[in-house]
Design a protein around this motif. Sequence first.
Motif, PDB file in Angstrom:
ATOM      1  N   TYR A   1       0.826  -1.205   0.000  1.00 49.84           N
ATOM      2  CA  TYR A   1       0.000   0.000   0.000  1.00 49.84           C
ATOM      3  C   TYR A   1       0.862   1.257   0.000  1.00 49.84           C
ATOM      4  O   TYR A   1       0.405   2.327  -0.394  1.00 49.84           O
ATOM      5  CB  TYR A   1      -0.907   0.024   1.239  1.00 49.84           C
ATOM      6  N   THR A   2       2.091   1.141   0.469  1.00 49.43           N
ATOM      7  CA  THR A   2       2.972   2.309   0.569  1.00 49.43           C
ATOM      8  C   THR A   2       3.659   2.594  -0.768  1.00 49.43           C
ATOM      9  O   THR A   2       3.707   1.738  -1.647  1.00 49.43           O
ATOM     10  CB  THR A   2       4.043   2.084   1.644  1.00 49.43           C
ATOM     11  N   ASN A   3       4.218   3.792  -0.880  1.00 51.80           N
ATOM     12  CA  ASN A   3       4.869   4.220  -2.123  1.00 51.80           C
ATOM     13  C   ASN A   3       6.390   4.114  -2.032  1.00 51.80           C
ATOM     14  O   ASN A   3       7.119   4.974  -2.522  1.00 51.80           O
ATOM     15  CB  ASN A   3       4.467   5.665  -2.453  1.00 51.80           C
TER      16      ASN A   3
ATOM     17  N   ASN B   1       7.363   6.692 -11.232  1.00 52.70           N
ATOM     18  CA  ASN B   1       5.931   6.815 -10.965  1.00 52.70           C
ATOM     19  C   ASN B   1       5.077   5.830 -11.761  1.00 52.70           C
ATOM     20  O   ASN B   1       3.895   6.033 -11.942  1.00 52.70           O
ATOM     21  CB  ASN B   1       5.460   8.241 -11.269  1.00 52.70           C
ATOM     22  N   SER B   2       5.718   4.757 -12.256  1.00 51.92           N
ATOM     23  CA  SER B   2       4.980   3.832 -13.114  1.00 51.92           C
ATOM     24  C   SER B   2       4.519   2.567 -12.385  1.00 51.92           C
ATOM     25  O   SER B   2       4.158   1.601 -13.005  1.00 51.92           O
ATOM     26  CB  SER B   2       5.847   3.423 -14.310  1.00 51.92           C
ATOM     27  N   ALA B   3       4.561   2.571 -11.047  1.00 48.39           N
ATOM     28  CA  ALA B   3       4.184   1.379 -10.292  1.00 48.39           C
ATOM     29  C   ALA B   3       2.674   1.176 -10.303  1.00 48.39           C
ATOM     30  O   ALA B   3       1.893   2.119 -10.138  1.00 48.39           O
ATOM     31  CB  ALA B   3       4.686   1.481  -8.858  1.00 48.39           C
ATOM     32  N   PHE B   4       2.269  -0.074 -10.515  1.00 46.24           N
ATOM     33  CA  PHE B   4       0.853  -0.447 -10.421  1.00 46.24           C
ATOM     34  C   PHE B   4       0.602  -0.960  -9.004  1.00 46.24           C
ATOM     35  O   PHE B   4       1.152  -1.982  -8.606  1.00 46.24           O
ATOM     36  CB  PHE B   4       0.510  -1.545 -11.428  1.00 46.24           C
ATOM     37  N   HIS B   5      -0.228  -0.273  -8.258  1.00 43.16           N
ATOM     38  CA  HIS B   5      -0.589  -0.717  -6.914  1.00 43.16           C
ATOM     39  C   HIS B   5      -1.834  -1.603  -7.018  1.00 43.16           C
ATOM     40  O   HIS B   5      -2.959  -1.121  -6.952  1.00 43.16           O
ATOM     41  CB  HIS B   5      -0.842   0.478  -6.002  1.00 43.16           C
ATOM     42  N   ILE B   6      -1.593  -2.900  -7.167  1.00 42.50           N
ATOM     43  CA  ILE B   6      -2.680  -3.854  -7.369  1.00 42.50           C
ATOM     44  C   ILE B   6      -3.725  -3.781  -6.263  1.00 42.50           C
ATOM     45  O   ILE B   6      -4.925  -3.917  -6.513  1.00 42.50           O
ATOM     46  CB  ILE B   6      -2.116  -5.294  -7.451  1.00 42.50           C
ATOM     47  N   HIS B   7      -3.278  -3.571  -5.043  1.00 45.38           N
ATOM     48  CA  HIS B   7      -4.191  -3.554  -3.896  1.00 45.38           C
ATOM     49  C   HIS B   7      -4.429  -2.158  -3.342  1.00 45.38           C
ATOM     50  O   HIS B   7      -4.808  -1.994  -2.186  1.00 45.38           O
ATOM     51  CB  HIS B   7      -3.664  -4.479  -2.795  1.00 45.38           C
ATOM     52  N   GLY B   8      -4.222  -1.149  -4.189  1.00 48.31           N
ATOM     53  CA  GLY B   8      -4.495   0.213  -3.773  1.00 48.31           C
ATOM     54  C   GLY B   8      -3.305   0.851  -3.079  1.00 48.31           C
ATOM     55  O   GLY B   8      -2.252   0.244  -2.917  1.00 48.31           O
ATOM     56  N   ASP B   9      -3.475   2.114  -2.663  1.00 48.00           N
ATOM     57  CA  ASP B   9      -2.399   2.833  -1.980  1.00 48.00           C
ATOM     58  C   ASP B   9      -2.983   3.748  -0.920  1.00 48.00           C
ATOM     59  O   ASP B   9      -4.202   3.855  -0.780  1.00 48.00           O
ATOM     60  CB  ASP B   9      -1.557   3.624  -2.980  1.00 48.00           C
ATOM     61  N   LEU B  10      -2.113   4.402  -0.189  1.00 52.80           N
ATOM     62  CA  LEU B  10      -2.548   5.186   0.972  1.00 52.80           C
ATOM     63  C   LEU B  10      -3.317   6.446   0.590  1.00 52.80           C
ATOM     64  O   LEU B  10      -3.975   7.041   1.441  1.00 52.80           O
ATOM     65  CB  LEU B  10      -1.334   5.561   1.827  1.00 52.80           C
ATOM     66  N   SER B  11      -3.249   6.845  -0.668  1.00 55.56           N
ATOM     67  CA  SER B  11      -3.969   8.035  -1.113  1.00 55.56           C
ATOM     68  C   SER B  11      -5.376   7.693  -1.606  1.00 55.56           C
ATOM     69  O   SER B  11      -6.183   8.589  -1.868  1.00 55.56           O
ATOM     70  CB  SER B  11      -3.202   8.738  -2.227  1.00 55.56           C
ATOM     71  N   ASN B  12      -5.649   6.405  -1.760  1.00 55.95           N
ATOM     72  CA  ASN B  12      -6.942   5.962  -2.274  1.00 55.95           C
ATOM     73  C   ASN B  12      -7.459   4.819  -1.405  1.00 55.95           C
ATOM     74  O   ASN B  12      -7.061   4.690  -0.257  1.00 55.95           O
ATOM     75  CB  ASN B  12      -6.790   5.512  -3.734  1.00 55.95           C
TER      76      ASN B  12
END
Length: 226
Positions: A60-62, A71-82
């Motif tokens: 979840y972290t960046n 900045n091209s990472a795919f956060h499959i399980h979302g991130d802390l901003s969403n």
Amino acid sequence: IINTEKVIETLYIELYNFSQALKIYLKCFVENAYGLLKSNGTCSRIEIFSHIEKVITFNYTNTYENFYYNNSAFHIHGDLSNEVVLGVNPDEADGLDNVNTTFVCFKKYFQRTLFETDKEYLRWFDEIVENQTPYRVFTMGHSLDITDKDIISELFYNAKEIIVLYHDFEAKKSYIANLVKMFGKRDFDMFRKEKRLTFISLNQDLSSLKTFLSAESWKDISVMSN
């Protein structure tokens, strides 16, 4: 009489509230701590990762974006901003013709669709599969556990080569066991016979990787590094 729908709704609300609390914890105690480690030089980069074209993270972290300025990472399980995905993996029942959706809101694939956390990743992956674009997978830090089988297996089966990076011997044993559990012995052996699966220790210098990688992989990595 128990109102099943009401109970499930209440449980899901509790899970959602917990996911929001988890985001606050990660912001305060993980991202802030990471910032301190980065500033005092405790963390060091693995230079080859600066040349990775696409990153798929289950965190979840960046961390990757902050460390490698990518900045091209795919956060499959979302991130802390969403929103974030916090649930369980699909099971055999999800493959039946008449799927029981009573508890589907607790499944990862349902939440990924609900929150659209994998939208950009799916667009990219569909494009490279459709165009038959060859790609190589490096994995680091993920347990390769069966809980993320639906994502990992799709990536691995279509990859020209898979390089699993490990920290120590115990980690390597765990990765092998999890891959056998995920793919079965037959497909695991297939990856090895086709020389598509390689295990490499992170304790080695980049120059020593040539011993373990295919000639084509080494050529590609040398180009990236230069």
